[in-house]
Write a protein that holds these residues in place. Structure first.
Motif, PDB file in Angstrom:
ATOM      1  N   THR A   1       0.842  -1.200   0.000  1.00 49.97           N
ATOM      2  CA  THR A   1       0.000   0.000   0.000  1.00 49.97           C
ATOM      3  C   THR A   1       0.874   1.245   0.000  1.00 49.97           C
ATOM      4  OG1 THR A   1      -0.146  -0.084   2.421  1.00 49.97           O
ATOM      5  CG2 THR A   1      -1.941  -1.092   1.173  1.00 49.97           C
ATOM      6  N   ALA A   2       0.444   2.244  -0.795  1.00 49.40           N
ATOM      7  CA  ALA A   2       1.122   3.537  -0.804  1.00 49.40           C
ATOM      8  C   ALA A   2       0.138   4.641  -0.439  1.00 49.40           C
ATOM      9  CB  ALA A   2       1.724   3.802  -2.182  1.00 49.40           C
ATOM     10  N   GLY A   3      -1.036   4.244   0.040  1.00 50.88           N
ATOM     11  CA  GLY A   3      -2.060   5.173   0.492  1.00 50.88           C
ATOM     12  C   GLY A   3      -2.719   4.588   1.721  1.00 50.88           C
ATOM     13  N   PHE A   4      -4.045   4.632   1.758  1.00 52.28           N
ATOM     14  CA  PHE A   4      -4.779   4.062   2.883  1.00 52.28           C
ATOM     15  C   PHE A   4      -4.445   2.573   3.021  1.00 52.28           C
ATOM     16  CE2 PHE A   4      -8.434   1.913   4.788  1.00 52.28           C
ATOM     17  CZ  PHE A   4      -8.642   2.682   5.916  1.00 52.28           C
ATOM     18  N   ARG A   5      -4.310   2.111   4.262  1.00 60.78           N
ATOM     19  CA  ARG A   5      -4.029   0.695   4.492  1.00 60.78           C
ATOM     20  C   ARG A   5      -5.178   0.059   5.267  1.00 60.78           C
ATOM     21  NH1 ARG A   5      -0.014  -2.750   3.684  1.00 60.78           N
ATOM     22  NH2 ARG A   5       0.052  -4.617   4.974  1.00 60.78           N
ATOM     23  N   HIS A   6      -5.762  -0.974   4.677  1.00 64.29           N
ATOM     24  CA  HIS A   6      -6.883  -1.663   5.299  1.00 64.29           C
ATOM     25  C   HIS A   6      -6.411  -2.583   6.417  1.00 64.29           C
ATOM     26  CE1 HIS A   6      -8.931  -0.262   1.681  1.00 64.29           C
ATOM     27  NE2 HIS A   6     -10.079  -0.584   2.268  1.00 64.29           N
ATOM     28  N   GLU A   7      -7.069  -2.505   7.553  1.00 62.60           N
ATOM     29  CA  GLU A   7      -6.733  -3.376   8.673  1.00 62.60           C
ATOM     30  C   GLU A   7      -7.014  -4.845   8.356  1.00 62.60           C
ATOM     31  OE1 GLU A   7      -8.791  -2.030  12.113  1.00 62.60           O
ATOM     32  OE2 GLU A   7      -7.689  -0.128  12.241  1.00 62.60           O
ATOM     33  N   SER A   8      -7.870  -5.091   7.378  1.00 68.71           N
ATOM     34  CA  SER A   8      -8.253  -6.470   7.042  1.00 68.71           C
ATOM     35  C   SER A   8      -7.214  -7.185   6.183  1.00 68.71           C
ATOM     36  CB  SER A   8      -9.592  -6.471   6.301  1.00 68.71           C
ATOM     37  OG  SER A   8      -9.504  -5.724   5.091  1.00 68.71           O
TER      38      SER A   8
ATOM     39  N   SER B   1      -7.755  -9.991 -21.013  1.00 70.67           N
ATOM     40  CA  SER B   1      -6.831  -8.913 -21.348  1.00 70.67           C
ATOM     41  C   SER B   1      -5.749  -9.482 -22.249  1.00 70.67           C
ATOM     42  CB  SER B   1      -6.212  -8.329 -20.063  1.00 70.67           C
ATOM     43  OG  SER B   1      -5.310  -7.280 -20.360  1.00 70.67           O
ATOM     44  N   ARG B   2      -5.901  -9.261 -23.547  1.00 73.14           N
ATOM     45  CA  ARG B   2      -5.061  -9.941 -24.536  1.00 73.14           C
ATOM     46  C   ARG B   2      -5.155 -11.439 -24.299  1.00 73.14           C
ATOM     47  NH1 ARG B   2      -1.050  -6.589 -26.993  1.00 73.14           N
ATOM     48  NH2 ARG B   2      -2.077  -4.587 -27.399  1.00 73.14           N
ATOM     49  N   ARG B   3      -4.045 -12.099 -24.008  1.00 72.59           N
ATOM     50  CA  ARG B   3      -4.082 -13.546 -23.751  1.00 72.59           C
ATOM     51  C   ARG B   3      -4.319 -13.867 -22.282  1.00 72.59           C
ATOM     52  NH1 ARG B   3       1.544 -14.989 -26.222  1.00 72.59           N
ATOM     53  NH2 ARG B   3       1.143 -17.012 -25.227  1.00 72.59           N
ATOM     54  N   GLY B   4      -4.385 -12.844 -21.434  1.00 75.82           N
ATOM     55  CA  GLY B   4      -4.551 -13.059 -20.004  1.00 75.82           C
ATOM     56  C   GLY B   4      -5.988 -12.906 -19.543  1.00 75.82           C
ATOM     57  N   ARG B   5      -6.169 -13.026 -18.229  1.00 71.78           N
ATOM     58  CA  ARG B   5      -7.493 -12.944 -17.625  1.00 71.78           C
ATOM     59  C   ARG B   5      -7.446 -12.047 -16.396  1.00 71.78           C
ATOM     60  NH1 ARG B   5      -9.905 -19.122 -17.409  1.00 71.78           N
ATOM     61  NH2 ARG B   5     -10.280 -19.340 -19.658  1.00 71.78           N
ATOM     62  N   ALA B   6      -8.566 -11.356 -16.141  1.00 73.12           N
ATOM     63  CA  ALA B   6      -8.663 -10.507 -14.960  1.00 73.12           C
ATOM     64  C   ALA B   6     -10.018 -10.722 -14.289  1.00 73.12           C
ATOM     65  CB  ALA B   6      -8.491  -9.039 -15.333  1.00 73.12           C
ATOM     66  N   TRP B   7     -10.002 -10.711 -12.969  1.00 70.45           N
ATOM     67  CA  TRP B   7     -11.211 -10.890 -12.150  1.00 70.45           C
ATOM     68  C   TRP B   7     -11.108  -9.924 -10.982  1.00 70.45           C
ATOM     69  CZ3 TRP B   7     -12.580 -12.030  -7.158  1.00 70.45           C
ATOM     70  CH2 TRP B   7     -13.846 -12.585  -6.931  1.00 70.45           C
ATOM     71  N   TYR B   8     -12.214  -9.259 -10.656  1.00 72.91           N
ATOM     72  CA  TYR B   8     -12.190  -8.245  -9.599  1.00 72.91           C
ATOM     73  C   TYR B   8     -13.457  -8.331  -8.755  1.00 72.91           C
ATOM     74  CZ  TYR B   8     -12.726  -3.779  -7.220  1.00 72.91           C
ATOM     75  OH  TYR B   8     -12.938  -2.828  -6.260  1.00 72.91           O
ATOM     76  N   THR B   9     -13.316  -8.131  -7.452  1.00 74.59           N
ATOM     77  CA  THR B   9     -14.458  -7.921  -6.569  1.00 74.59           C
ATOM     78  C   THR B   9     -14.229  -6.669  -5.743  1.00 74.59           C
ATOM     79  OG1 THR B   9     -15.872  -8.839  -4.835  1.00 74.59           O
ATOM     80  CG2 THR B   9     -13.525  -9.412  -4.725  1.00 74.59           C
ATOM     81  N   GLY B  10     -15.252  -5.856  -5.617  1.00 71.25           N
ATOM     82  CA  GLY B  10     -15.165  -4.656  -4.796  1.00 71.25           C
ATOM     83  C   GLY B  10     -15.421  -4.922  -3.328  1.00 71.25           C
ATOM     84  N   LEU B  11     -15.857  -6.119  -2.989  1.00 75.00           N
ATOM     85  CA  LEU B  11     -16.096  -6.480  -1.595  1.00 75.00           C
ATOM     86  C   LEU B  11     -14.778  -6.870  -0.932  1.00 75.00           C
ATOM     87  CD1 LEU B  11     -19.297  -8.596  -2.264  1.00 75.00           C
ATOM     88  CD2 LEU B  11     -19.196  -6.240  -1.397  1.00 75.00           C
ATOM     89  N   GLY B  12     -14.772  -6.905   0.403  1.00 76.83           N
ATOM     90  CA  GLY B  12     -13.576  -7.353   1.104  1.00 76.83           C
ATOM     91  C   GLY B  12     -12.949  -6.333   2.026  1.00 76.83           C
ATOM     92  N   HIS B  13     -13.662  -5.239   2.322  1.00 72.81           N
ATOM     93  CA  HIS B  13     -13.133  -4.266   3.279  1.00 72.81           C
ATOM     94  C   HIS B  13     -13.136  -4.833   4.698  1.00 72.81           C
ATOM     95  CE1 HIS B  13     -12.621  -0.323   5.306  1.00 72.81           C
ATOM     96  NE2 HIS B  13     -13.508  -0.799   6.168  1.00 72.81           N
ATOM     97  N   ASP B  14     -14.257  -5.420   5.090  1.00 75.93           N
ATOM     98  CA  ASP B  14     -14.446  -5.876   6.460  1.00 75.93           C
ATOM     99  C   ASP B  14     -13.794  -7.243   6.655  1.00 75.93           C
ATOM    100  OD1 ASP B  14     -15.287  -6.339   9.030  1.00 75.93           O
ATOM    101  OD2 ASP B  14     -17.433  -6.322   8.571  1.00 75.93           O
ATOM    102  N   ALA B  15     -12.959  -7.363   7.660  1.00 82.14           N
ATOM    103  CA  ALA B  15     -12.263  -8.629   7.917  1.00 82.14           C
ATOM    104  C   ALA B  15     -13.229  -9.782   8.146  1.00 82.14           C
ATOM    105  CB  ALA B  15     -11.343  -8.477   9.125  1.00 82.14           C
ATOM    106  N   LYS B  16     -14.428  -9.497   8.662  1.00 80.59           N
ATOM    107  CA  LYS B  16     -15.391 -10.565   8.941  1.00 80.59           C
ATOM    108  C   LYS B  16     -15.794 -11.310   7.672  1.00 80.59           C
ATOM    109  CE  LYS B  16     -17.385  -8.244  12.984  1.00 80.59           C
ATOM    110  NZ  LYS B  16     -18.597  -7.586  13.538  1.00 80.59           N
ATOM    111  N   LEU B  17     -15.733 -10.636   6.532  1.00 80.63           N
ATOM    112  CA  LEU B  17     -16.144 -11.288   5.291  1.00 80.63           C
ATOM    113  C   LEU B  17     -15.279 -12.493   4.953  1.00 80.63           C
ATOM    114  CD1 LEU B  17     -17.103  -8.603   2.615  1.00 80.63           C
ATOM    115  CD2 LEU B  17     -18.568 -10.250   3.775  1.00 80.63           C
TER     116      LEU B  17
END
Length: 243
Positions: free
Chosen positions: A34-41, A203-219
């Motif tokens: 991290t170079a900005g905010f750091r999540h405790e989770s 992405s060209r020959r590669g693959r990308a997957w993203y989720t916006g969830l995951g802030h809360d450690a309980k998840l």
């Protein structure tokens, strides 16, 4: 040298190659600089991803050292996982190494603040799918609607409490949207009736997957969220064609 001998030798070579491939599990890099905010989770998230990787017969290395982003070192991995990274975490050479890795067939998994990373690098913005704009204060409770079966316990809808990101734009049309959130359930959503929260794309020959969830450690103890993450790992590493 007889034909039967040649056939036998070839069979042994093929058998050895298949056995070696089967014995060598996929390897992923879990990166959380991290170079900005750091999540405790982050520590909890990294540990959960290590367990998920092990369940999929993958080895998982963890690092916050951007020096791992070289062509030689990335060649060990099937995918890289950005876990709530923030800010400018890679220099120009490291960016080039990641871009080459993905475009030559590697995989990318982005979790939560991976969308709050590398704003000055247009290629990364296309890779992650959409950049973070802001979020309502605190944790919000909403329904997540998945497009796939087999994630939520019943049907395709799941109620979750987490920090819900608004993005700079809607990525639909550039990506395959996997889940949306219902802004009517909470205050502070800015994307309207169609609010994607998870997606995948090539992405060209590669693959990308993203989720916006995951802030809360309980998840990271929630079986629905863990199934969601596991699908991302399997897709990025080509253990599955379905994201």
């Amino acid at each position: 040298m007889t034909l039967n001998f040649l056939r036998g030798a070839l069979a042994l070579l093929l058998c050895g190659a298949v056995s070696a491939a089967a014995a060598a599990p996929s390897r992923v890099l879990i990166f959380s600089k991290t170079a900005g905010f750091r999540h405790e989770s982050i520590p909890v998230a990294v540990a959960a991803l290590q367990r998920l990787a092990a369940q999929q017969m993958m080895d998982a290395d963890t690092s916050e050292d951007a020096g791992v982003f070289t062509a030689e070192r990335l060649s060990r991995y099937g995918a890289v996982v950005f876990v709530s990274t923030t800010g400018d975490v890679l220099d120009d050479a490291q960016q080039r190494a990641l871009q080459d890795f993905i475009e030559e067939g590697g995989g990318f998994v982005g979790v939560h603040a991976a969308a709050d990373t590398e704003y000055d690098w247009p290629w990364y913005g296309r890779l992650v799918g959409a950049w973070f704009r802001n979020h309502p204060p605190g944790l919000q409770t909403t329904r997540v609607r998945f497009v796939q079966d087999g994630i939520a316990a019943q049907g395709r809808e799941w109620q979750v409490t987490d920090e819900i990101y608004n993005y700079r734009d809607n990525p639909r049309g550039r990506v395959r949207v996997l889940a949306t959130v219902q802004e009517a359930d909470y205050a502070g959503g800015t994307m309207g009736a169609d609010h994607p929260i998870a997606w995948c794309h090539e992405s060209r020959r590669g693959r990308a997957w993203y989720t916006g969830l995951g802030h809360d450690a309980k998840l990271y103890a929630d079986p629905v969220f863990l199934r969601h993450l596991a699908r991302g790992l399997r897709y990025a590493t080509r253990l599955s064609e379905d994201c």
